[in-house]
Design a protein around this motif. Structure first.
Motif, short mmCIF file in Angstrom:
data_model
loop_
_atom_site.label_atom_id
_atom_site.label_comp_id
_atom_site.label_asym_id
_atom_site.label_seq_id
_atom_site.Cartn_x
_atom_site.Cartn_y
_atom_site.Cartn_z
N PRO A 78 -64.44 110.63 -48.83
CA PRO A 78 -65.47 109.85 -49.51
C PRO A 78 -65.53 108.37 -49.12
N ASP A 79 -64.42 107.83 -48.60
CA ASP A 79 -64.43 106.43 -48.18
C ASP A 79 -63.46 106.22 -47.03
N ARG A 80 -63.58 105.06 -46.41
CA ARG A 80 -62.77 104.74 -45.22
C ARG A 80 -61.28 104.73 -45.54
N CYS A 81 -60.92 104.22 -46.71
CA CYS A 81 -59.52 104.13 -47.10
C CYS A 81 -58.87 105.52 -47.17
N ASN A 82 -59.54 106.48 -47.79
CA ASN A 82 -59.02 107.84 -47.86
C ASN A 82 -58.93 108.47 -46.47
N ALA A 83 -59.92 108.22 -45.64
CA ALA A 83 -59.92 108.77 -44.29
C ALA A 83 -58.76 108.19 -43.47
N ARG A 128 -55.93 107.01 -44.62
CA ARG A 128 -54.69 107.59 -45.16
C ARG A 128 -54.47 108.99 -44.58
N ALA A 129 -55.52 109.81 -44.57
CA ALA A 129 -55.42 111.16 -44.02
C ALA A 129 -55.11 111.12 -42.53
N ALA A 130 -55.73 110.20 -41.80
CA ALA A 130 -55.48 110.07 -40.36
C ALA A 130 -54.02 109.72 -40.10
N ARG A 131 -53.47 108.84 -40.91
CA ARG A 131 -52.07 108.43 -40.74
C ARG A 131 -51.13 109.60 -41.03
N ILE A 132 -51.36 110.31 -42.12
CA ILE A 132 -50.49 111.43 -42.51
C ILE A 132 -50.58 112.58 -41.51
N ARG A 184 -47.79 113.84 -38.68
CA ARG A 184 -47.31 115.23 -38.71
C ARG A 184 -47.51 115.93 -37.37
N LYS A 185 -48.65 115.68 -36.73
CA LYS A 185 -48.98 116.34 -35.46
C LYS A 185 -48.53 115.54 -34.24
N GLY A 186 -48.09 114.30 -34.45
CA GLY A 186 -47.65 113.47 -33.34
C GLY A 186 -48.80 112.98 -32.46
N ILE A 187 -49.95 112.72 -33.08
CA ILE A 187 -51.11 112.24 -32.34
C ILE A 187 -51.73 111.04 -33.05
N LYS A 188 -52.55 110.29 -32.35
CA LYS A 188 -53.27 109.17 -32.93
C LYS A 188 -54.65 109.66 -33.35
N LEU A 189 -55.01 109.44 -34.60
CA LEU A 189 -56.32 109.83 -35.10
C LEU A 189 -57.10 108.59 -35.51
N TYR A 190 -58.40 108.67 -35.40
CA TYR A 190 -59.31 107.59 -35.74
C TYR A 190 -60.29 108.09 -36.79
N VAL A 191 -60.97 107.18 -37.44
CA VAL A 191 -61.97 107.56 -38.44
C VAL A 191 -63.34 107.04 -38.03
N HIS A 228 -65.05 111.01 -41.35
CA HIS A 228 -64.36 112.11 -40.67
C HIS A 228 -63.26 111.55 -39.78
N LEU A 229 -62.38 112.44 -39.34
CA LEU A 229 -61.30 112.09 -38.42
C LEU A 229 -61.64 112.60 -37.03
N THR A 230 -61.15 111.89 -36.02
CA THR A 230 -61.33 112.32 -34.64
C THR A 230 -60.12 111.86 -33.82
N HIS A 231 -59.88 112.54 -32.72
CA HIS A 231 -58.80 112.12 -31.83
C HIS A 231 -59.31 111.14 -30.78
#
Length: 63
Positions: free
Chosen positions: A13-18, A20-24, A28-35, A45-48
């Motif tokens: 719903p917002d950038r802050c939640n996204a 947080r999810a990207a960091r977690i 866990r997956k050992g990759i860098k995610l962006y929002v 949404h998240l993207t690699h």
């Protein structure tokens, strides 16, 4: 959590939640995610892909 009807990605719903999810998930997956903000559902949404890679793809797909 709901999916975007167009991109079929989880909606945050917002950038802050996204972020947080990207960091977690990224840790866990050992990759860098962006929002990014979805032009279809207006949620986040998240993207690699980095912002520069995503900007190029966005121009191709939405431009």
């Amino acid at each position: 959590m709901q999916l975007c009807p167009i991109q079929l990605k989880y909606r945050h719903p917002d950038r802050c939640n996204a972020l947080r999810a990207a960091r977690i998930i990224g840790k866990r997956k050992g990759i860098k995610l962006y929002v990014y903000r979805c032009p279809h559902c207006q949620d986040w949404h998240l993207t690699h892909r980095s912002s520069s890679e995503f900007a190029t793809l966005k121009e191709i797909h939405y431009g």
